[in-house]
Design an enzyme around this catalytic site. Structure first.
Site, PDB file in Angstrom:
ATOM      1  CB  ALA A  61      -0.763  -0.181   1.124  1.00 25.27           C
ATOM      2  CB  THR A  66      -1.535   4.527  -4.535  1.00 28.26           C
ATOM      3  OG1 THR A  66      -0.677   4.164  -5.338  1.00 28.26           O
ATOM      4  CG2 THR A  66      -2.296   5.727  -5.270  1.00 28.26           C
ATOM      5  CD  GLU A 113       4.851  -2.664  -8.572  1.00 28.19           C
ATOM      6  OE1 GLU A 113       5.601  -2.471  -7.458  1.00 28.19           O
ATOM      7  OE2 GLU A 113       3.634  -2.260  -8.824  1.00 28.19           O
ATOM      8  NE  ARG A 120     -16.706 -14.454 -39.278  1.00 28.03           N
ATOM      9  CZ  ARG A 120     -17.276 -13.460 -38.919  1.00 28.03           C
ATOM     10  NH1 ARG A 120     -17.401 -12.866 -37.782  1.00 28.03           N
ATOM     11  NH2 ARG A 120     -17.998 -12.992 -40.006  1.00 28.03           N
ATOM     12  CG  ASN A 142       3.349   3.530 -19.804  1.00 30.17           C
ATOM     13  OD1 ASN A 142       3.587   2.905 -18.650  1.00 30.17           O
ATOM     14  ND2 ASN A 142       2.688   2.885 -20.975  1.00 30.17           N
TER      15      ASN A 142
HETATM   16  C1  FAD Z   1      -5.598  -1.608 -11.484  1.00 35.11           C
HETATM   17  C2  FAD Z   1      -4.554  -0.810 -10.506  1.00 35.11           C
HETATM   18  C3  FAD Z   1      -3.733  -1.404  -9.505  1.00 35.11           C
HETATM   19  C4  FAD Z   1      -3.170  -0.444  -8.665  1.00 35.11           C
HETATM   20  N1  FAD Z   1      -2.734  -1.335  -7.564  1.00 35.11           N
HETATM   21  C5  FAD Z   1      -1.787  -0.678  -6.571  1.00 35.11           C
HETATM   22  C6  FAD Z   1      -1.380  -1.278  -5.504  1.00 35.11           C
HETATM   23  O1  FAD Z   1      -1.241  -2.548  -5.288  1.00 35.11           O
HETATM   24  N2  FAD Z   1      -0.682  -0.461  -4.523  1.00 35.11           N
HETATM   25  C7  FAD Z   1      -0.429   0.907  -4.782  1.00 35.11           C
HETATM   26  O2  FAD Z   1       0.147   1.405  -3.748  1.00 35.11           O
HETATM   27  N3  FAD Z   1      -1.009   1.738  -5.810  1.00 35.11           N
HETATM   28  C8  FAD Z   1      -1.642   0.709  -6.799  1.00 35.11           C
HETATM   29  N4  FAD Z   1      -2.042   1.423  -7.947  1.00 35.11           N
HETATM   30  C9  FAD Z   1      -2.045   2.756  -7.993  1.00 35.11           C
HETATM   31  C10 FAD Z   1      -1.106   3.300  -9.020  1.00 35.11           C
HETATM   32  O3  FAD Z   1       0.030   3.068  -8.463  1.00 35.11           O
HETATM   33  C11 FAD Z   1      -1.212   4.840  -9.179  1.00 35.11           C
HETATM   34  O4  FAD Z   1      -2.424   5.110  -9.664  1.00 35.11           O
HETATM   35  C12 FAD Z   1      -0.154   5.320 -10.087  1.00 35.11           C
HETATM   36  O5  FAD Z   1       0.941   5.582  -9.218  1.00 35.11           O
HETATM   37  C13 FAD Z   1      -0.232   6.851 -10.439  1.00 35.11           C
HETATM   38  O6  FAD Z   1      -0.767   7.639  -9.359  1.00 35.11           O
HETATM   39  P1  FAD Z   1      -2.039   8.654  -9.607  1.00 35.11           P
HETATM   40  O7  FAD Z   1      -3.162   7.556 -10.177  1.00 35.11           O
HETATM   41  O8  FAD Z   1      -2.370   9.139  -8.362  1.00 35.11           O
HETATM   42  O9  FAD Z   1      -1.656   9.642 -10.750  1.00 35.11           O
HETATM   43  P2  FAD Z   1      -0.656  10.918 -10.540  1.00 35.11           P
HETATM   44  O10 FAD Z   1       0.454  10.697  -9.858  1.00 35.11           O
HETATM   45  O11 FAD Z   1      -1.702  12.028  -9.857  1.00 35.11           O
HETATM   46  O12 FAD Z   1      -0.735  11.174 -12.253  1.00 35.11           O
HETATM   47  C14 FAD Z   1      -1.820  11.814 -12.961  1.00 35.11           C
HETATM   48  C15 FAD Z   1      -0.891  11.998 -14.296  1.00 35.11           C
HETATM   49  O13 FAD Z   1       0.033  12.973 -14.462  1.00 35.11           O
HETATM   50  C16 FAD Z   1       1.003  12.192 -14.739  1.00 35.11           C
HETATM   51  N5  FAD Z   1       2.489  12.536 -14.018  1.00 35.11           N
HETATM   52  C17 FAD Z   1       2.539  12.761 -12.629  1.00 35.11           C
HETATM   53  N6  FAD Z   1       3.850  13.073 -12.401  1.00 35.11           N
HETATM   54  C18 FAD Z   1       4.456  13.211 -13.402  1.00 35.11           C
HETATM   55  C19 FAD Z   1       5.627  13.766 -13.707  1.00 35.11           C
HETATM   56  N7  FAD Z   1       6.529  13.841 -12.858  1.00 35.11           N
HETATM   57  N8  FAD Z   1       6.032  13.732 -14.967  1.00 35.11           N
HETATM   58  C20 FAD Z   1       5.292  13.639 -15.927  1.00 35.11           C
HETATM   59  N9  FAD Z   1       3.856  13.200 -15.760  1.00 35.11           N
HETATM   60  C21 FAD Z   1       3.590  13.143 -14.731  1.00 35.11           C
HETATM   61  C22 FAD Z   1       0.996  10.863 -14.642  1.00 35.11           C
HETATM   62  O14 FAD Z   1       1.552  10.073 -15.638  1.00 35.11           O
HETATM   63  C23 FAD Z   1      -0.546  10.604 -14.957  1.00 35.11           C
HETATM   64  O15 FAD Z   1      -0.731  10.622 -16.360  1.00 35.11           O
HETATM   65  C24 FAD Z   1      -3.071   0.708  -8.952  1.00 35.11           C
HETATM   66  C25 FAD Z   1      -3.624   1.667  -9.542  1.00 35.11           C
HETATM   67  C26 FAD Z   1      -4.235   0.595 -10.605  1.00 35.11           C
HETATM   68  C27 FAD Z   1      -5.274   1.476 -11.752  1.00 35.11           C
END
Ligand code: FAD
Length: 379
Positions: A124, A126, A244, A270, A366
């Protein structure tokens, strides 16, 4: 450069695991997708058959096999499209935190259960306000005597509902030092006072995978559950995120290969049914075949480098973004070849399509991968 990544023993293991999947997982998977959860007993079956953490040494109850056996499990599960059972997360992403940073007592306490399937793991990091930038997490762990008092919330946690041991990233110092030096990893066990779970989140894909919310309200955890040293959690995560990302790339590549193969089989069939042949189909298929070939060659060389202890940070960041983009591109193209049928739930291609969309997001987005590559290139 790899030539023979997999040897006879790997091929035999792969076949045995495929048989297990076809008997114990695949026939029930559609039902679990509807129920949005995998029964805990399935984890135990995986454990009983030696498919959880097979790389852990015998002294902790493991089989002491090479990591590549675990990667075969990840690959075969992705080929079958059964992401809901997150064995890769458990065995190759979370268990390594305990294995590398845990002391002998912690390893003896937890690893046997991780191997048998009695313990299901999650990590955990996020939070509602902290994703990519892990130094900004707000969950705190304040030491009081022999306990930590944890307060905060985590979100999007895979295995978040089923897990009974969770590696939680917490701030043990709040702003007193660099934010990178404030983070610690603390293991929270199911039933700990002050620990509860929120929703099992409804997702676009990975329906049977329990992605949950975790809540800590004055949660009392013994100091003996700290992994490694206090304040080193950020660096531990940076180290373990590399594997990971490799697991993520393995799953993306395998999902592209599986969807491509099933689509080609369908497409040929098909045509026998007098489907109109569209000239650009062949070019699309050629592009997909090229993408898959390039991805596989790169990925296998990366697996080889990782197993041999090389620094893969730059290349694994490349593999993570490229294979997940490629998988989404290929699977989308596959849906085109199914024509309107591809959009029906009757065909598995739709499930691969929605499941693939998760890969560019988790394990570091990405865009973040590209930032890491840029930094490694000195840009
Ligand atoms: C199916 C799924 C499973 C998951 N499992 C886990 C888990 O087991 N444990 C856990 O801890 N988390 C988990 N996550 C969370 C995941 O790791 C986060 O969603 C991810 O790290 C991105 O964080 P955020 O969604 O808050 O986006 P943000 O960090 O808010 O980013 C938003 C956007 O801005 C871009 N961005 C952010 N910072 C920068 C930068 N410095 N430069 C350029 N672009 C940037 C990102 O690419 C993204 O497009 C999971 C997510 C999903 C969808």
């Amino acid at each position: 450069m790899h030539t023979n990544l997999y040897k006879t023993e790997h091929l035999l293991f792969r076949e045995t695991f495929k048989t297990f999947l076809s008997k114990e997982i695949i026939p029930f998977y559609d039902q679990w997708e509807k129920e949005e959860i995998i029964p805990k007993e399935v984890w135990k079956k995986m454990g009983q058959n030696g498919y959880l953490c097979p790389w852990v040494e015998k002294e902790y109850g493991g089989a002491g096999l090479g990591l590549e056996f675990s990667f075969i499990i990840n690959e075969e599960m992705a080929y079958a499209g059964v992401y809901g059972l997150m064995a890769g997360l458990h065995s190759d992403i979370v268990a390594p935190y305990i294995h590398t940073f845990g002391n002998d007592e912690q390893k003896k306490k937890w690893l046997p259960g991780c191997i048998s399937g009695d313990i299901i793991l999650a990590v955990a990091m996020t939070e509602p306000d902290a994703g990519s930038d892990l130094s900004s997490i707000r969950t705190t762990a304040v030491r009081e005597g022999e306990n930590y008092i944890i307060n905060g919330e985590k979100i999007y946690i895979s295995n978040g509902i089923l897990s009974n041991l969770i590696v939680v990233a917490c701030k043990t110092e709040t702003g007193n030092r660099s934010p990178y030096k404030d983070v610690s990893l603390i293991c929270v066990e199911d039933g700990s006072p002050g620990f509860s779970r929120g929703r099992n989140l409804k997702k676009t894909g990975w329906h049977s995978q329990d992605t949950g919310e975790l809540i800590f309200r004055d949660c009392l955890i013994p100091v003996s559950n700290l992994l490694g040293e206090e304040g080193k959690g950020f660096y531990y995560m940076m180290e373990k995120l590399q594997q990971e990302r490799l697991v993520s790339a393995i799953m993306s590549q395998a999902s592209a290969e599986a969807t491509y193969q099933m689509t080609i089989d369908y497409y040929k069939q098909r045509k026998d049914l007098k489907q109109a042949e569209i000239p650009t189909d062949a070019n699309g298929i050629a592009e997909m075949a090229t993408d898959i070939e390039i991805g596989r060659t790169f990925l296998n060389s990366l697996i080889y480098d990782h197993i041999n202890g090389e620094d893969i940070i730059k290349k694994v960041s490349m593999a993570k973004w490229w294979t997940s983009d490629m998988a989404n591109r290929v699977i989308s193209q596959c849906m085109e070849l199914y024509r309107d049928y591809g959009y029906l739930e009757d065909y598995k291609v739709g499930r691969f399509f929605r499941d693939a969309r998760a890969h560019p997001i988790y394990a570091g987005t990405n865009e973040i991968m590209k930032r890491i590559i840029g930094r490694k290139l000195g840009i």
